[in-house]
Each structure stands twice: as structure tokens, then as C-alpha cells.
Scaffold this motif. Structure first.
Motif, short mmCIF file in Angstrom:
data_model
loop_
_atom_site.label_atom_id
_atom_site.label_comp_id
_atom_site.label_asym_id
_atom_site.label_seq_id
_atom_site.Cartn_x
_atom_site.Cartn_y
_atom_site.Cartn_z
N PRO A 17 0.84 -1.16 0.03
CA PRO A 17 0.10 -0.17 0.05
C PRO A 17 0.75 1.40 0.04
O PRO A 17 0.38 2.30 -0.59
N ASP A 18 1.96 1.23 0.44
CA ASP A 18 3.00 2.39 0.68
C ASP A 18 4.15 2.32 -0.26
O ASP A 18 5.12 3.33 0.01
N ASP A 20 5.26 2.47 -4.56
CA ASP A 20 4.93 2.81 -6.09
C ASP A 20 5.25 1.39 -6.95
O ASP A 20 6.14 0.67 -6.57
N TYR A 44 -3.74 0.45 -8.51
CA TYR A 44 -4.28 1.57 -8.39
C TYR A 44 -4.33 2.31 -7.10
O TYR A 44 -4.36 1.81 -6.12
N THR A 45 -4.49 3.56 -7.20
CA THR A 45 -4.48 4.58 -6.11
C THR A 45 -5.37 5.88 -6.18
O THR A 45 -5.63 6.09 -7.30
N ARG A 46 -5.82 6.40 -5.15
CA ARG A 46 -6.48 7.59 -5.29
C ARG A 46 -5.56 8.38 -4.49
O ARG A 46 -5.24 8.36 -3.13
N ARG A 47 -4.93 9.73 -5.05
CA ARG A 47 -4.36 10.46 -4.08
C ARG A 47 -5.03 11.48 -3.42
O ARG A 47 -6.18 11.79 -3.84
N PRO A 114 -10.77 2.67 -5.54
CA PRO A 114 -9.53 3.12 -5.12
C PRO A 114 -9.55 3.72 -3.52
O PRO A 114 -10.55 4.38 -3.37
N GLN A 118 -3.06 5.12 -0.76
CA GLN A 118 -2.69 3.76 -0.58
C GLN A 118 -2.75 3.02 -1.96
O GLN A 118 -3.71 3.29 -2.65
N PHE A 119 -1.77 2.24 -2.12
CA PHE A 119 -1.99 1.33 -3.52
C PHE A 119 -2.84 -0.01 -3.03
O PHE A 119 -2.26 -0.55 -2.06
N ARG A 120 -3.50 -0.57 -3.92
CA ARG A 120 -4.18 -1.64 -3.84
C ARG A 120 -4.20 -2.22 -5.26
O ARG A 120 -3.90 -1.82 -6.32
N SER A 121 -4.44 -3.81 -5.31
CA SER A 121 -4.47 -4.30 -6.75
C SER A 121 -5.58 -5.15 -6.89
O SER A 121 -6.05 -5.90 -6.14
#
Length: 571
Positions: A17-18, A20, A44-47, A114, A118-121
Motif C-alpha cells: 500500500p505504501d 509505487d 491503483y490508488t487515489r491521491r 481506489p 494507498q495502492f491496492r491491486s
């Protein structure tokens, strides 16, 4: 409106999640044989924006450019409070406790949400490629924001004219060749008792049988497992001395005045499930206790109408009573196994698991006690000390991958290999904390060294060490701080008895498919040429401790195999 980012990554990337993610840009193409299951991930992430309420923006995921249906699964983060032992190497993603991407949770739709900051996949694969025509497919993944956003109070609010759409693409090359049946024998130890314990169901009730079949089917039909540990009596594994695990005994046993009598109807049901699920081989529960073969397994016998534990820790391994039992039991079992479709070429017996030099004498005595009863049948055991093979005590050893070199150097043929918690330094393994390439590279190594079988002890072990407690594998991924997360189990016990796969399980199967692709290429160009391709741009001898560590090596290798197959077909 917040900003959104989407990236296409390979199956060998672990999306934290943290961090790139690394994209597929450097490869861009996946090459498979017909019947393989190619996979990619959408990270994917939401800034973070200045929105104070937890608005939920959803995106629909649509796949075009390929006739095979896509399957969508969320990559869920799973906690690991014990990711590794103290001794590690530099080829770990992390050695800190934390959340790791592993669980593949089935989705009922093709939407993603998203999360801010955090990034998720999303795991996207194609389970049915056997029906595809050979050729190059330009696959597009379109992500389109839904026209409504879910507000914090649960209501839906229409968005304005502003919308977000992203298209990600990759190439999938499907070869002319169809994936051949797997030559490698692959066993993951199946713990039927853990399923009854986790789901709170009676052992061998109809519900338990349904759960068992679902987990065996996932193993055999999707994950490249073709041999299953079979509890003719409760396997004497991972059990505290003097303790016991929940009883799972397929054989009903009665002792009368004229001797032992057996009912194998439960075993027949087990065998039927295995054959339906693509399981071609059975390994029978160990005949003696683990780490020394000092005692007998827990076995219940009915005498005078009362079922009671007749054998167990209290009974020495070489007792005359146990010998008398085995003299009756093993021939009857062997006859029934053949009747149920598993002949002596597809059944494997064990003496005792992981004996050491210190247990040499007790292991030899245990083996001698049953040797005549197993004549003509296959006997294998996991061990690491070459002396057991050198002295002829074990004819079919299964060394760990950090001790296998001694067996290779001595020219032992038809080798098997295993790894478990102890193989944490240099060699491949499948811990949460390790890169997926470290898992998948085993396929290449097993091809190079002509490995015949692979064993792992943890398909679904949902107990603590020594089975002192039952655990929740969604929270405790390390068997009570005993084994690094990723070692005790490969699949998760999902809702309604459905097994849920993992990144580790899918990547391991990709490694098995790599092995099959190399074998397929060998039929066309010869083994020498295949080895040359494996060694392209590799400067040192590949061993179980020294091997290419970069995921790009594996992608490039499969693309090279595909190119070589095309060239061979044109000649």
C-alpha cells in the motif's frame, strides 16, 4: 475530484500500500502455451485530496481483445507479525512485521474502489486459454469511473460531466502447443482435520466432505497438485509429544477374536474425490511419528463394541502389537487402493518425516519393522542428511533445496525436493516477505536438475506449532510465531467452505508451467538447446542457491521459449 492512478503490473509484482508498483513496460508481452493461466495485476490508488467525507469512487473494469473470459480477484492485504527468522539474506521484500499482499478474494463484479493514500491491486487472469487460437492478442483493460459516487451517509450522488477513464494494454502470445500433462509429481500436505476445526463441523460429516472436495479440487484442477496426503489414520505430523490432533481416520478398524477387520468405505469416497479432482497419486499417512519414528500414530480401533485409541504415543514404534496390526492392515489397504484406482505406481508410503542423524537407529528399526510389508511399493521420506541415502536406508530421499546439492553431486537420479520454514536463506521459498520471482524460479531449477517430485508440508495447516491450538489464518499467518508467514498454508478457508487462493499459489503454479514449457520446447529442439536458452545472459552456474533473481528474467525466458518454438515450427 481527487486524482487517480492506474498501472499494469505483472503477476510477479507484490503491490504494497505504501510503495509505487513496478509496471510491465519493460516486458509488455506474456507468452504461454494453450491451457496456461496468464495473469496481470492492475495497481491503483487515489491521491489524497481535500475531501473531508469518505466518498467512494468506483471504476468498472472491462477487458477486450481476447475471447477467453477474464476472472477478477481482489488482492487483499494479510497481516504478518512474523515474516521471517533472524537469519535472512538480501533477497527479501521486507523483514518487518506488517501487511502483505497475498489473499486472492473472489469478486462478484468487475468494479474497483481506489482507496485514498494507498495502492491496492486487482488480480486479473484468464483461466480458459485452451480454446484460443494460437497467435498474438492485443489485450486492452478499460477502467471507467461510474457516474455516481457513494457518499458517507450511504446515498448516491451523481457526478458532473467530469469523468475519468484509463486504458491499459499488454500483449498475450498464445503458442501452437497445448500444455502437456504435468510430469512433476507435486504434493502439498492436506490437513483434513484443520478444515473440520476451522469451520466447526463434525469430521466426515456431509459438510466436511463438501469442504474437503472443494479444497482438493482447487489443488488438483488449478494449482498443479497431483498427489495428496491421505489420512488412512490421523497423520502423526506437527503434533506435540503426548498431544494429539483432531482425529481424521478414513479406515474403520475392528479387532475381533479372529483378528482385524477393516471398512474402507470412507477411503473409497476420498479416492473418488481425488480422481474427480485430477489427483493421480496418493501418499499414505506416515507409519511412525515425526522426527525419530519413536512411537506409533494415533489409531482408533473398535473392540467389544467400543471404539478406543489403541495406538499412539504410548505405543513404541517397534512393538509386537503394532506389527501384528500392520500385518493385517497394510495388505488390506494395498488391495483396496488398487481396487479404488490407485495402483502401486501411484501410491507412496512414508516411514517417518524428517529424520536426522540422531534418529538414525530408531528410523532403521522402524523401517525394518515394515520393510517386508511394503515390498514392491514406493517409499519416500523428506530428509536432509545424505547419510540416509548413502547407507541405503532411504532409497527415494526427498532432500530440502538447501541440502540437495550433496545428492546432486553424488549423481542421485530421479530426485525429489522440498522446502519448508527452514529454507530461509539463499534458496527459493514462498514466504510472504519474499519476492514472487523467488517462488516461481523453482520451475526452472527443477527442469535443470531433472527433479521428479516436489513436496511441501503446508497446503492448509491452520494450527499453531505442534497443533496445540487452532488458529484463524486470516489473522495468524505464522502458526503462533513458529513459521514465517507463507509457510503453514497456501490457500485460505473462505466463506461457505469455499477455498480462496493466494498470490503464492498462483505464482507457484506459474513456475510449474514454466517447467512444462521448457519440457515442451525440449521435444522440439533438444535439452542442450533449452539449457542454452536458460543460461542466456547468466554469468554463473545456476544452482538452488545461485539463480537469476529478477522477475524480468522469467518473463524474458518465456518469451524466448515462445520465439524458439516458432522458429522450430518453421523449419
Amino acid at each position: 475530484m481527487p486524482e487517480f492512478e492506474f498501472y499494469l503490473t505483472g503477476s510477479l509484482e507484490k503491490i504494497f500500500p505504501d510503495s509505487d508498483p513496478r509496471t510491465m513496460d519493460t516486458v509488455g508481452r506474456i507468452s504461454i502455451l494453450k491451457g496456461e493461466v496468464p495473469a496481470v495485476q492492475i495497481a491503483y490508488t487515489r491521491r489524497c485530496s481535500r475531501e473531508k467525507l469518505p466518498y467512494k469512487y468506483q471504476f468498472q473494469c472491462e477487458v477486450t481483445g481476447i475471447a477467453a473470459p477474464a476472472r477478477f480477484r481482489d488482492v487483499e492485504l494479510v497481516p504478518s507479525a512474523f515474516p521471517c527468522y533472524e537469519v535472512t539474506d538480501e533477497n527479501y521484500l521486507s523483514t518487518r512485521p506488517g501487511l502483505f499482499p497475498d489473499l486472492l478474494k473472489p469478486k462478484k463484479d468487475n468494479f474497483i474502489t481506489p482507496m485514498p493514500g494507498q495502492f491496492r491491486s486487482l488480480w486479473l487472469d484468464f483461466p480458459d486459454t485452451a480454446m484460443l487460437e494460437a497467435g498474438l492478442y492485443h489485450v486492452s483493460i478499460r477502467l471507467t469511473m461510474l457516474p455516481e459516487v457513494c457518499m458517507g451517509d450511504g446515498t448516491l450522488q451523481k457526478l458532473g460531466e467530469d469523468t475519468v477513464e484509463e486504458v491499459l494494454t499488454f500483449e498475450l502470445e498464445v503458442g501452437e502447443a497445448v500444455r502437456a500433462p504435468q510430469s512433476l509429481i507435486h504434493t502439498e500436505w492436506f490437513h483434513a482435520d484443520c478444515l473440520a476445526d476451522y469451520y466447526g463441523t463434525e469430521v466426515f460429516s456431509e459438510n466436511h466432505w463438501e469442504i474437503i472436495e472443494k479444497q482438493i479440487a482447487l489443488a488438483g484442477k488449478e494449482l498443479g497438485v497431483n498427489m495428496i496426503l491421505t489420512p488412512v489414520f490421523t497423520p502423526p505430523l506437527d503434533t506435540a509429544k503426548g498431544g494429539e490432533r483432531t482425529t481424521v481416520q478414513l479406515a474403520e478398524i475392528e479387532l475381533a477374536e479372529d483378528g482385524y477387520h477393516f471398512d474402507f468405505s470412507k477411503l473409497k469416497r476420498w479416492c473418488d474425490i481425488c480422481r474427480r479432482s485430477g489427483i493421480e497419486n496418493l501418499e499414505i499417512a506416515h507409519l511412525f511419528t515425526q522426527w525419530g519414528a519413536e512411537a506409533t500414530p494415533k489409531i482408533y480401533v473398535t473392540e467389544d463394541g467400543v471404539k478406543k485409541q489403541k495406538f499412539g504415543w504410548h505405543m513404541p514404534a517397534v512393538s509386537l502389537e503394532y506389527r501384528r496390526f500392520l500385518e493385517a492392515f497394510l495388505p488390506a489397504l494395498q488391495t483396496k487402493l488398487e481396487e479404488f484406482g490407485f495402483d502401486r505406481e501411484h501410491v507412496y508410503f512414508h516411514i517417518s518425516d524428517e529424520p536426522s542423524k540422531e534418529n538414525l537407529e530408531s528410523y532403521m528399526q522402524a523401517k525394518a519393522a515394515v520393510e517386508d510389508l511394503l515390498k514392491g511399493w514406493k517409499v519416500i521420506d523428506a530428509l536432509s542428511d545424505y547419510v540416509f541415502y548413502e547407507k541405503g536406508i532411504v532409497e527415494k530421499p526427498i532432500p530440502s533445496n538447501d541440502y540437495i546439492q550433496a545428492f546432486i553431486d553424488h549423481g542421485v537420479e530421479d530426485l525429489w525436493v522440498y522446502y519448508c520454514c527452514g529454507q530461509s536463506d539463499k534458496v527459493p521459498n514462498r514466504f510472504f516477505a519474499m519476492p514472487s520471482a523467488r517462488n516461481r524460479i523453482m520451475g526452472v531449477l527443477m527442469y535443470l536438475y531433472k527433479i521428479k517430485g516436489f513436496l511441501h508440508w503446508g497446503y492448509n495447516f491452520y494450527n499453531s506449532m505442534f497443533s496445540i491450538e487452532h488458529i484463524n489464518p486470516f489473522f495468524d499467518t505464522h502458526a503462533g510465531y513458529a513459521f514465517p508467514s507463507g509457510d503453514p498454508f497456501l490457500v485460505y478457508p473462505g466463506a461457505d467452505g469455499e477455498p480462496w487462493s493466494s498470490i503464492r499459489a498462483e505464482v507457484q503454479r506459474e513456475g510449474l508451467d514454466d517447467m512444462r514449457a521448457l519440457e515442451e520446447l525440449e521435444k522440439r529442439v533438444g535439452r542442450e538447446r533449452v539449457v542454452e536458452i536458460i543460461y542466456e545472459n547468466v554469468k554463473e552456474k545456476i544452482t538452488f542457491e545461485k539463480y537469476p533473481r529478477d522477475a524480468q528474467y522469467l518473463y524474458r525466458l518465456r518469451n524466448r521459449v515462445a520465439a524458439e518454438m516458432r522458429e522450430a515450427a518453421e523449419k
